[in-house]
Design an enzyme around this catalytic site. Structure first.
Site, short mmCIF file in Angstrom:
data_model
loop_
_atom_site.label_atom_id
_atom_site.label_comp_id
_atom_site.label_asym_id
_atom_site.label_seq_id
_atom_site.Cartn_x
_atom_site.Cartn_y
_atom_site.Cartn_z
N SER A 167 -2.64 0.75 -4.29
CA SER A 167 -3.07 1.93 -3.53
C SER A 167 -4.38 2.49 -4.06
CB SER A 167 -1.97 2.99 -3.64
OG SER A 167 -2.45 4.26 -3.26
N ALA A 168 -5.13 3.16 -3.17
CA ALA A 168 -6.38 3.84 -3.58
C ALA A 168 -6.08 5.20 -4.20
CB ALA A 168 -7.28 4.01 -2.36
N SER A 169 -4.83 5.67 -4.07
CA SER A 169 -4.51 7.03 -4.51
C SER A 169 -4.39 7.15 -6.02
CB SER A 169 -3.20 7.49 -3.87
OG SER A 169 -2.82 8.73 -4.42
N LYS A 203 -11.13 -0.95 -1.56
CA LYS A 203 -10.86 -1.88 -0.46
C LYS A 203 -12.00 -1.72 0.55
CE LYS A 203 -5.95 -0.67 -0.95
NZ LYS A 203 -4.81 0.06 -0.38
N ASN A 249 -2.73 9.60 -7.14
CA ASN A 249 -1.47 10.33 -7.26
C ASN A 249 -0.26 9.43 -6.99
OD1 ASN A 249 -2.63 13.04 -7.65
ND2 ASN A 249 -3.41 12.76 -5.57
N GLU A 278 -0.06 -3.39 4.57
CA GLU A 278 -1.18 -2.43 4.65
C GLU A 278 -1.25 -1.76 6.01
OE1 GLU A 278 -3.80 -0.79 3.81
OE2 GLU A 278 -4.09 -1.36 1.73
N ASP A 279 -1.71 -0.50 6.01
CA ASP A 279 -1.92 0.17 7.30
C ASP A 279 -3.41 0.35 7.61
OD1 ASP A 279 -2.30 2.13 5.24
OD2 ASP A 279 -2.22 3.67 6.80
N ASP A 306 0.88 -1.16 0.00
CA ASP A 306 0.00 0.00 0.00
C ASP A 306 0.93 1.23 0.00
OD1 ASP A 306 -2.41 1.56 0.55
OD2 ASP A 306 -1.61 1.77 2.57
N LEU A 307 0.40 2.41 -0.34
CA LEU A 307 1.28 3.59 -0.40
C LEU A 307 1.20 4.42 0.89
CD1 LEU A 307 3.22 5.37 -2.07
CD2 LEU A 307 1.21 6.52 -3.01
N ASP A 308 0.09 5.12 1.05
CA ASP A 308 -0.03 6.02 2.20
C ASP A 308 -0.10 5.22 3.50
OD1 ASP A 308 -0.50 8.17 3.86
OD2 ASP A 308 -2.65 8.16 3.51
N ARG A 324 -10.85 9.54 -2.93
CA ARG A 324 -11.05 10.99 -2.81
C ARG A 324 -12.55 11.34 -2.80
NH1 ARG A 324 -8.12 13.98 -7.44
NH2 ARG A 324 -6.61 12.35 -6.93
N THR A 368 1.62 10.31 3.88
CA THR A 368 0.98 11.45 3.23
C THR A 368 -0.35 11.80 3.93
OG1 THR A 368 0.29 9.84 1.58
CG2 THR A 368 1.97 11.39 0.92
N LYS A 403 -8.42 7.04 5.85
CA LYS A 403 -7.24 6.33 5.35
C LYS A 403 -7.67 5.19 4.43
CE LYS A 403 -3.76 7.42 8.73
NZ LYS A 403 -2.91 6.98 9.84
N GLY A 404 -7.10 5.14 3.25
CA GLY A 404 -7.42 4.08 2.30
C GLY A 404 -8.73 4.31 1.55
#
Ligand code: B16
Ligand code: MG
Length: 220
Positions: A114-116, A145, A118, A169-170, A9-11, A49, A17, A45-46
């Site tokens: 990731s869900a982002s 997710k 960006n 994952e966080d 996962d990213l963030d 947008r 971020t 989180k996750g």
């Protein structure tokens, strides 16, 4: 050598971020006279947008028309991206860079899930875009997710069966997505929040020295 699909996962896993999302959402909320707290930010989180803005409006009991909704999304993202501009390699979360380097040396397949929307510019700013063999982000998936679509797509791109995947994952939803797909789920954060994960660490630095080796032999 055994090969596994290592999916990050990213963030909250690769970079923090969430603090930028918080500032940008808070400014947006205040422009609509909505009070937005750090606890509420945790719940985003996750979350995509669009869904995040829907939730903020629900919490603030506010309704806006479609056009304003779209404008607010653009405004939030522009502000967020200005903060992303300040990122560099120092902002990679502790232990992640060495973990990736070690996987690369072992020639293990690596993906981002990731869900982002960006994700690519963020990885570029961190200087690690080329370490990922596959990237699945918010522009590629239709289901959020805990739906496992993002991780299943990552496996497809890596050409690896999902039972050979390990997800870092966080978020609770991300851990659930990995579990639903039958993938090994490794939580990064607090045990009390991520109890559904197969294992939980506060950070990559807390993993045992031979952890990658252990993961290669681990089954769900
Ligand atoms: P964007 P992840 C998620 O990233 C963030 O945790 C979440 O707060 C954010 O709303 C979502 O990405 C969408 O981000 O606005 O950049 O498309 O944890 O799935 O890597
Ligand atoms: Mg996350």
């Amino acid at each position: 050598m055994i090969k596994k699909a290592f999916i990050f996962d990213l963030d909250g896993v690769v970079v923090d971020t969430a603090k930028f999302h918080f500032v940008a959402w808070q400014n947006l909320a205040s422009s609509l006279d909505i009070n937005f707290t750090e606890e509420e930010n945790e719940q985003l989180k996750g979350v995509s947008r669009v869904r995040s803005l829907e939730k903020i409006l629900e919490w603030g009991n506010k309704k806006i028309d479609k056009e304003t909704f779209e404008q607010k999304l653009i405004q939030k993202n522009e502000e967020y991206l200005k903060m992303v501009e300040t990122l560099d390699q120092k902002d990679i979360l502790p232990g992640v860079y060495d973990f990736l380097i070690h996987l690369k040396k072992q020639d293990q397949p690596i993906a981002l899930g990731s869900a982002s929307k960006n994700a690519r510019p963020i990885l570029k700013k961190l200087g690690i875009l080329n370490m990922f063999d596959a990237i699945v982000d918010g522009t590629d998936v239709s289901k959020a997710k805990p739906d496992p679509e993002v991780f299943l797509n990552a496996c497809k791109l890596l050409n690896m069966p999902s039972e050979n995947a390990i997800v870092f994952e966080d978020s609770i939803a991300g851990i659930q997505a990995a579990n639903i797909a039958g993938m090994i789920s490794i939580g990064l954060g607090e045990e009390k929040n991520l109890s559904e994960a197969d294992e939980v660490f506060r950070s990559f630095l807390d993993m045992p020295a031979d952890y990658q080796h252990q993961l290669l032999n681990k089954t769900k």
